[in-house]
Design a protein around this motif. Sequence first.
Motif, PDB file in Angstrom:
ATOM      1  N   GLU A   5       0.810  -1.200   0.000  1.00 31.23           N
ATOM      2  CA  GLU A   5       0.000   0.000   0.000  1.00 31.23           C
ATOM      3  C   GLU A   5       0.853   1.264   0.000  1.00 31.23           C
ATOM      4  N   ALA A   6       2.133   1.168   0.374  1.00 29.27           N
ATOM      5  CA  ALA A   6       2.990   2.342   0.443  1.00 29.27           C
ATOM      6  C   ALA A   6       3.385   2.840  -0.948  1.00 29.27           C
ATOM      7  N   SER A   7       3.332   1.979  -1.957  1.00 35.05           N
ATOM      8  CA  SER A   7       3.730   2.392  -3.298  1.00 35.05           C
ATOM      9  C   SER A   7       2.664   3.304  -3.901  1.00 35.05           C
ATOM     10  N   PRO A   8       3.081   4.247  -4.767  1.00 34.57           N
ATOM     11  CA  PRO A   8       2.102   5.141  -5.398  1.00 34.57           C
ATOM     12  C   PRO A   8       1.114   4.351  -6.251  1.00 34.57           C
ATOM     13  N   PRO A   9      -0.168   4.714  -6.234  1.00 33.61           N
ATOM     14  CA  PRO A   9      -1.142   3.980  -7.042  1.00 33.61           C
ATOM     15  C   PRO A   9      -0.849   4.110  -8.535  1.00 33.61           C
ATOM     16  N   LEU A  10      -1.151   3.072  -9.279  1.00 31.52           N
ATOM     17  CA  LEU A  10      -1.067   3.153 -10.732  1.00 31.52           C
ATOM     18  C   LEU A  10      -2.192   4.031 -11.266  1.00 31.52           C
ATOM     19  N   LEU A  11      -3.378   3.874 -10.678  1.00 31.04           N
ATOM     20  CA  LEU A  11      -4.551   4.642 -11.112  1.00 31.04           C
ATOM     21  C   LEU A  11      -5.224   5.269  -9.904  1.00 31.04           C
ATOM     22  N   ILE A  35     -29.029  12.270 -16.574  1.00 30.82           N
ATOM     23  CA  ILE A  35     -28.901  11.000 -15.871  1.00 30.82           C
ATOM     24  C   ILE A  35     -27.526  10.994 -15.210  1.00 30.82           C
ATOM     25  N   ARG A  36     -27.502  10.935 -13.890  1.00 26.47           N
ATOM     26  CA  ARG A  36     -26.245  10.971 -13.143  1.00 26.47           C
ATOM     27  C   ARG A  36     -25.698   9.548 -13.012  1.00 26.47           C
ATOM     28  N   ALA A  37     -25.143   9.059 -14.122  1.00 27.85           N
ATOM     29  CA  ALA A  37     -24.694   7.666 -14.171  1.00 27.85           C
ATOM     30  C   ALA A  37     -23.558   7.406 -13.198  1.00 27.85           C
ATOM     31  N   VAL A  38     -22.622   8.338 -13.127  1.00 32.50           N
ATOM     32  CA  VAL A  38     -21.503   8.270 -12.180  1.00 32.50           C
ATOM     33  C   VAL A  38     -21.436   9.642 -11.524  1.00 32.50           C
ATOM     34  N   ASP A  39     -21.501   9.677 -10.203  1.00 30.51           N
ATOM     35  CA  ASP A  39     -21.711  10.963  -9.542  1.00 30.51           C
ATOM     36  C   ASP A  39     -20.821  11.134  -8.314  1.00 30.51           C
ATOM     37  N   GLY A  40     -19.525  11.319  -8.574  1.00 39.43           N
ATOM     38  CA  GLY A  40     -18.598  11.557  -7.473  1.00 39.43           C
ATOM     39  C   GLY A  40     -17.907  10.307  -6.979  1.00 39.43           C
ATOM     40  N   VAL A  41     -17.357   9.528  -7.905  1.00 36.79           N
ATOM     41  CA  VAL A  41     -16.722   8.249  -7.565  1.00 36.79           C
ATOM     42  C   VAL A  41     -15.218   8.446  -7.392  1.00 36.79           C
ATOM     43  N   SER A  42     -14.666   7.872  -6.321  1.00 36.33           N
ATOM     44  CA  SER A  42     -13.227   7.942  -6.052  1.00 36.33           C
ATOM     45  C   SER A  42     -12.706   6.569  -5.636  1.00 36.33           C
ATOM     46  N   PHE A  43     -11.562   6.182  -6.201  1.00 38.12           N
ATOM     47  CA  PHE A  43     -10.884   4.948  -5.798  1.00 38.12           C
ATOM     48  C   PHE A  43      -9.485   4.958  -6.381  1.00 38.12           C
ATOM     49  N   SER A  44      -8.674   4.018  -5.976  1.00 41.31           N
ATOM     50  CA  SER A  44      -7.320   3.881  -6.514  1.00 41.31           C
ATOM     51  C   SER A  44      -7.022   2.410  -6.755  1.00 41.31           C
ATOM     52  N   ILE A  45      -6.066   2.165  -7.654  1.00 36.68           N
ATOM     53  CA  ILE A  45      -5.635   0.799  -7.964  1.00 36.68           C
ATOM     54  C   ILE A  45      -4.122   0.760  -7.908  1.00 36.68           C
ATOM     55  N   GLN A  46      -3.584  -0.184  -7.139  1.00 33.19           N
ATOM     56  CA  GLN A  46      -2.141  -0.360  -7.044  1.00 33.19           C
ATOM     57  C   GLN A  46      -1.632  -1.207  -8.214  1.00 33.19           C
ATOM     58  N   ARG A  47      -0.358  -1.104  -8.483  1.00 33.36           N
ATOM     59  CA  ARG A  47       0.261  -1.950  -9.510  1.00 33.36           C
ATOM     60  C   ARG A  47       0.121  -3.421  -9.105  1.00 33.36           C
ATOM     61  N   GLY A  48      -0.274  -4.249 -10.057  1.00 30.38           N
ATOM     62  CA  GLY A  48      -0.403  -5.673  -9.796  1.00 30.38           C
ATOM     63  C   GLY A  48      -1.646  -6.074  -9.029  1.00 30.38           C
ATOM     64  N   GLU A  49      -2.556  -5.143  -8.801  1.00 30.49           N
ATOM     65  CA  GLU A  49      -3.749  -5.404  -7.996  1.00 30.49           C
ATOM     66  C   GLU A  49      -4.967  -5.645  -8.887  1.00 30.49           C
ATOM     67  N   THR A  50      -5.900  -6.462  -8.398  1.00 27.31           N
ATOM     68  CA  THR A  50      -7.210  -6.588  -9.027  1.00 27.31           C
ATOM     69  C   THR A  50      -8.226  -5.852  -8.168  1.00 27.31           C
ATOM     70  N   ALA A 175      -5.440  -7.601 -26.112  1.00 24.64           N
ATOM     71  CA  ALA A 175      -5.265  -6.591 -25.062  1.00 24.64           C
ATOM     72  C   ALA A 175      -3.833  -6.546 -24.548  1.00 24.64           C
ATOM     73  N   LEU A 176      -3.118  -7.671 -24.633  1.00 24.02           N
ATOM     74  CA  LEU A 176      -1.751  -7.736 -24.108  1.00 24.02           C
ATOM     75  C   LEU A 176      -0.693  -7.356 -25.137  1.00 24.02           C
ATOM     76  N   ALA A 177      -1.113  -7.124 -26.383  1.00 21.60           N
ATOM     77  CA  ALA A 177      -0.146  -6.905 -27.466  1.00 21.60           C
ATOM     78  C   ALA A 177       0.785  -5.734 -27.185  1.00 21.60           C
ATOM     79  N   LEU A 178       0.283  -4.672 -26.559  1.00 25.03           N
ATOM     80  CA  LEU A 178       1.087  -3.475 -26.303  1.00 25.03           C
ATOM     81  C   LEU A 178       1.737  -3.482 -24.925  1.00 25.03           C
ATOM     82  N   GLU A 179       1.676  -4.629 -24.255  1.00 23.52           N
ATOM     83  CA  GLU A 179       2.275  -4.801 -22.924  1.00 23.52           C
ATOM     84  C   GLU A 179       1.755  -3.756 -21.934  1.00 23.52           C
ATOM     85  N   PRO A 180       0.447  -3.712 -21.722  1.00 25.04           N
ATOM     86  CA  PRO A 180      -0.140  -2.704 -20.841  1.00 25.04           C
ATOM     87  C   PRO A 180       0.168  -2.987 -19.378  1.00 25.04           C
ATOM     88  N   GLU A 181      -0.047  -1.958 -18.562  1.00 26.20           N
ATOM     89  CA  GLU A 181       0.083  -2.105 -17.115  1.00 26.20           C
ATOM     90  C   GLU A 181      -1.271  -2.298 -16.442  1.00 26.20           C
TER      91      GLU A 181
END
Length: 334
Positions: A5-11, A35-50, A175-181
């Motif tokens: 969790e100490a590492s900076p989030p990827l997203l 239509i307020r489909a998404v209305d103030g959503v916040s989250f983060s994703i770490q590298r290597g995380e699902t 999806a993996l062709a460009l070696e995404p993160e």
Amino acid sequence: MSIPEASPPLLQVQDLKVHFPIKGGLLGTRTTGVIRAVDGVSFSIQRGETFSIVGESGCGKSTTAMAVLRMQPIDGGRILFDGEDIADLKPAALKAVRRRMQTVFQDPFASLDPRMKVGEIIAEPLLVHGQGDRRSRRAKVADLMALCGLLPDMADRYPHEFSGGQRQRISIARALALEPELVVCDEAVSALDVSIRAQILNLLLDLQERLGLAYLFISHDLTVVRHISDRIAVMYLGKIVEIGPADRLFAQPRHPYTKALLAAAPTLDGFQDLAAELLKGEQPSARNPPSGCRFHTRCPVRIPRCSVEEPTLLPLENGRQLACHLATRLASGS
């Protein structure tokens, strides 16, 4: 998987808003609401995380995923990828970022061009981004197909010659062709048979282990997200109501809506009786959401404050977050 969790989030997604205008009038040119489909959503994703987002149909989870990929215009908020705000990037700069973010769509029958051979489909991202020559691209395609459990000599076949599970493997290879993160999986296994679904999930986990991928996983299937997730966000009517590690969220759900979802999930003995007590009525419309907490019209523990004041997503113990006016009481399990 253990994520530092100490590492900076990827997203990082901060106060994301996606609103769709409602057109009316004689010629359909006048905006009569949103239509307020998404209305103030916040989250983060770490590298290597699902990181998974779950919720009922229409809650905004797929719209959130498309906004993260910048495939859907946003009306507010920030999307930070590796520290860079990509919410307002121009097309040329966005193209470079998209090499690092790819997606696997829900329907393997609709997401592959039936006029193209499989090898061409997998190589297309390399062509678009000007990577390699013909020989190197063909070698890359062979490697990707083998990595995803496909025989390289299948590259000259067309999509209709493959089963649903094989087509999704082709989609993953592309999806993996460009070696995404980061790979966004939008209901990536919901169109597959149960036995094939397990194979694709295990493939995604194996690829994550090998390549260090992060996944944003969108699903309505709690069984699926329990199997693959490190952390889970529960979404209701455009809002995230709870975030937590997958094991803790399933063992001790805090938010009344999360409890209702888990209670309504099928078990070996059928559905739990608790579901009928916890969740009643239909989900309100995102066109005219309830005031205050959006879940209060269906909540079994609501208090007067819930109908007039919107709760914020607050941190709890052990990396959990909860948006509820009764957060302190619910955190203690009472």
